[in-house]
Design an enzyme around this catalytic site. Sequence first.
Site, PDB file in Angstrom:
ATOM      1  N   ASP A 169      -2.670  -1.818  10.060  1.00 18.51           N
ATOM      2  CA  ASP A 169      -2.754  -1.824   8.594  1.00 18.51           C
ATOM      3  C   ASP A 169      -3.217  -3.168   8.027  1.00 18.51           C
ATOM      4  O   ASP A 169      -3.409  -3.292   6.811  1.00 18.51           O
ATOM      5  CB  ASP A 169      -1.378  -1.516   7.977  1.00 18.51           C
ATOM      6  N   LYS A 178       0.846  -1.204   0.000  1.00 17.78           N
ATOM      7  CA  LYS A 178       0.000   0.000   0.000  1.00 17.78           C
ATOM      8  C   LYS A 178       0.873   1.243   0.000  1.00 17.78           C
ATOM      9  O   LYS A 178       2.031   1.224   0.426  1.00 17.78           O
ATOM     10  CB  LYS A 178      -0.947   0.035   1.207  1.00 17.78           C
TER      11      LYS A 178
END
Length: 306
Positions: A137, A10
């Site tokens: 995350d 990401k």
Amino acid sequence: MSVTVRVPAKVNVQLAVGAARADGFHDLANVFLAVGLYDEVTVTPADGLRVTCAGPDAAQVPLDRTNLAARAAIALAERYGRTPDVHLHIAKDIPVAGGMAGGSADGAGALLACDALWGTGASRDELLEICAELGSDVPFSLVGGAALGTGRGERLAPLETGGTFHWVFAMAERGLSTPAVFREFDRLGEGRDIPAPVASRDLLDALAKGDADALAATVSNDLQPAALSLFPELADTLAAGRAAGARASLVSGSGPTTAFLARDAEAAQGIAGALRASGTCRDVRTASGPVPGATVVRGIRNGYRP
Ligand code: C5P
């Protein structure tokens, strides 16, 4: 019999950070975009729990029970009353300690792979709950695409994207510890009033339109000053990317990977070449996003599908 899951890295196109909370975490408005750099986690039944890793950064990956992949297998096994007797192999392409959620990707990948192997029948919400326990995350690594993370980043709302964004990533010579970067953020902010984090309306609009120039004008990372304070040489990499025509240059998450937004795929190749020649980084990769989250690519597909 084995299952392989592919999980993307990401980049945070916005990372707004609030003041430290009583539990030590920080409230965030965290706009995640999954990009096409991948780790693959393969799970195979074994006599006990074992983790192996291959790839250029493999030597830096812990192979004990602190590895998020191992912790994911243990958490899922506990919940379903079984023992985590599996060999987890990580084919690692996401930089280690790089601010691109590589460890989180391995956690989400192992969770989905074990879920498919064991046929637990866990719901998406159950898997997301385990992900949130593993790390802030990890839920995003499972779902992918684009999403706004609030709370400590684990509460996700999916975001619309109107196109593909083309990125260049410059990997640094060494890693940065996420807790150390947050501590530096606290130190730099001492005595200052830190506002509550909010997602930028203009940035969400740019994502929804697929407008790279508008996105470039609105990206931001509140952790960037802290990452630069701990790793001043990153300023040279950022400057090299800007000089090469990147529409935006920023530190990815807690760093030290730096991210450069390009107008299109061809421009990304040009920026990548210039960054390689600049001598300001260890490696350079191009990747675009959004891409889907953790996905079973080989083996049994009887588990949750994002
Ligand atoms: O959740 P995760 O284990 O990935 O977080 C790693 C560290 O990063 C935490 O221990 C904390 O120091 C810091 N962190 C934070 N606020 C967040 C997310 C992470 O302070 N929202």
